[in-house]
Write an enzyme that holds these catalytic residues in place. Structure first.
Site, short mmCIF file in Angstrom:
data_model
loop_
_atom_site.label_atom_id
_atom_site.label_comp_id
_atom_site.label_asym_id
_atom_site.label_seq_id
_atom_site.Cartn_x
_atom_site.Cartn_y
_atom_site.Cartn_z
N GLY A 1 0.78 -1.24 0.00
CA GLY A 1 0.00 0.00 0.00
C GLY A 1 0.81 1.28 0.00
O GLY A 1 0.32 2.33 -0.44
N GLU B 1 3.51 4.80 5.31
CA GLU B 1 2.29 3.98 5.20
C GLU B 1 1.19 4.72 4.44
O GLU B 1 1.15 5.95 4.42
CB GLU B 1 1.75 3.67 6.60
CG GLU B 1 2.26 2.36 7.18
CD GLU B 1 1.59 1.13 6.58
OE1 GLU B 1 1.21 1.16 5.40
OE2 GLU B 1 1.44 0.14 7.30
N ASP C 1 -4.99 1.98 10.73
CA ASP C 1 -6.39 1.68 11.05
C ASP C 1 -6.45 1.12 12.47
O ASP C 1 -6.55 1.88 13.44
CB ASP C 1 -6.92 0.69 10.00
CG ASP C 1 -8.38 0.35 10.15
OD1 ASP C 1 -9.03 0.88 11.06
OD2 ASP C 1 -8.89 -0.47 9.36
N LYS D 1 -7.11 6.49 10.50
CA LYS D 1 -8.51 6.17 10.79
C LYS D 1 -8.62 5.83 12.27
O LYS D 1 -8.66 4.64 12.66
CB LYS D 1 -8.95 4.98 9.93
CG LYS D 1 -10.45 4.84 9.77
CD LYS D 1 -10.83 3.44 9.33
CE LYS D 1 -10.71 3.22 7.86
NZ LYS D 1 -11.23 1.86 7.46
N VAL E 1 -11.93 2.53 2.51
CA VAL E 1 -11.39 3.38 1.45
C VAL E 1 -10.40 2.61 0.58
O VAL E 1 -9.69 1.71 1.05
CB VAL E 1 -10.73 4.66 2.02
CG1 VAL E 1 -11.77 5.54 2.69
CG2 VAL E 1 -9.61 4.34 3.00
N ASP F 1 -6.14 -1.12 -1.34
CA ASP F 1 -6.86 -2.07 -2.18
C ASP F 1 -8.11 -2.64 -1.52
O ASP F 1 -8.28 -2.57 -0.30
CB ASP F 1 -5.94 -3.26 -2.51
CG ASP F 1 -5.73 -4.19 -1.30
OD1 ASP F 1 -5.34 -3.68 -0.23
OD2 ASP F 1 -5.97 -5.40 -1.43
N ARG G 1 -5.77 -0.27 -6.32
CA ARG G 1 -4.55 0.41 -5.86
C ARG G 1 -4.12 1.49 -6.84
O ARG G 1 -3.46 2.46 -6.45
CB ARG G 1 -3.39 -0.59 -5.73
CG ARG G 1 -3.55 -1.64 -4.65
CD ARG G 1 -2.22 -2.36 -4.45
NE ARG G 1 -2.33 -3.63 -3.77
CZ ARG G 1 -2.34 -3.80 -2.45
NH1 ARG G 1 -2.27 -2.77 -1.65
NH2 ARG G 1 -2.43 -5.01 -1.93
C1 PRP Z 1 -2.83 -2.24 5.13
C2 PRP Z 1 -2.08 -0.92 5.17
C3 PRP Z 1 -1.34 -0.98 6.46
C4 PRP Z 1 -2.25 -1.79 7.35
C5 PRP Z 1 -3.00 -0.88 8.26
O1 PRP Z 1 -1.96 -3.22 4.65
O2 PRP Z 1 -1.21 -0.77 4.06
O3 PRP Z 1 -0.09 -1.63 6.33
O4 PRP Z 1 -3.16 -2.48 6.49
O5 PRP Z 1 -3.93 -1.57 9.01
P1 PRP Z 1 -3.89 -1.76 10.58
O6 PRP Z 1 -3.57 -0.40 11.20
O7 PRP Z 1 -5.29 -2.20 10.90
O8 PRP Z 1 -2.85 -2.78 10.92
P2 PRP Z 1 -2.40 -4.68 4.24
O9 PRP Z 1 -2.10 -5.60 5.36
O10 PRP Z 1 -3.81 -4.66 3.72
O11 PRP Z 1 -1.39 -5.00 3.04
P3 PRP Z 1 -1.17 -4.17 1.69
O12 PRP Z 1 -0.38 -2.92 2.04
O13 PRP Z 1 -0.39 -5.10 0.82
O14 PRP Z 1 -2.53 -3.82 1.11
#
Ligand code: PRP
Length: 179
Positions: free
Chosen positions: A43, A98, A102, A130, A152, A158, A164
């Site tokens: 991401g 990042e 979340d 968030k 989002v 994604d 993405r």
């Molecule tokens: C998403 C985002 C952060 C994480 C945040 O990554 O890029 O790394 O989740 O969420 P959290 O605060 O609830 O831990 P994801 O694990 O979906 O992988 P990606 O970046 O490959 O989409």
């Protein structure tokens, strides 16, 4: 693809302004420090590209792949390291880049790991925050925009690996994931 977005939260222009402003602040804050940007794949990619080009310092960039969502819309809290860094963090000032914080499970776990490995400091620059999703107490050092509790996508974020490549951040139409 764009028809699946019900509301745009950050336009391309707003993202550029955030990257510019945050980059200037980081340049000032780290001007006398050895800075290592760590991007959490996948991401982080668009924001790393834009933010790093707005930081006027001789810095290093490295990536880790960690995952917590496993294709769904809710964080699992189960963090997996899928690809590790290719350089040491020992004694370095690490700034994690990042797309979103979340639950904060990812950033808290990765921060603990990098401190354990000897990083001198570990902070985060995140495009989105968030806070309504938090499962752990965590306040990001650099935040582009605080957003409400909605799912989002875009600009690196994604749903099931799609969206993405949207150039903006928007709320995904629930019709896409509620079957
Ligand atoms: C998403 C985002 C952060 C994480 C945040 O990554 O890029 O790394 O989740 O969420 P959290 O605060 O609830 O831990 P994801 O694990 O979906 O992988 P990606 O970046 O490959 O989409």
């Amino acid at each position: 693809m764009k028809n699946d977005i019900i509301e745009i939260l950050l336009t391309e222009q707003e993202i550029n302004e955030i990257a510019n402003k945050m980059g200037k602040q980081i340049t000032e804050d780290y001007k006398d420090k050895d800075l290592l940007l760590v991007g959490l794949l996948k991401g982080c990619v668009p924001f790393m590209a834009d933010l790093s080009r707005n930081i006027d310092l001789k810095l290093d960039i490295a990536y880790m792949a960690v995952s917590s969502y496993h294709g769904g819309i809710n964080s699992s809290g189960d963090i997996k390291i899928k690809m590790d860094l290719d350089m040491s963090v020992k004694g370095r000032n690490v700034l994690i880049v990042e797309d979103i914080v979340d639950t904060a499970n990812t950033i808290v776990t990765v921060t603990e790991l990098l401190i354990h490995r000897g990083a001198k400091s570990v902070k985060i620059a995140t495009l989105l925050d968030k806070p309504a999703g938090r499962q752990k107490v965590y306040v990001p050092a650099y935040i582009g925009k605080t957003i409400p509790k909605a799912f989002v996508v875009g600009y690196g974020l994604d749903y099931d690996e799609k969206y993405r490549n949207l150039p903006f951040v928007g709320i995904l139409d629930p019709k896409v994931y509620i079957k």
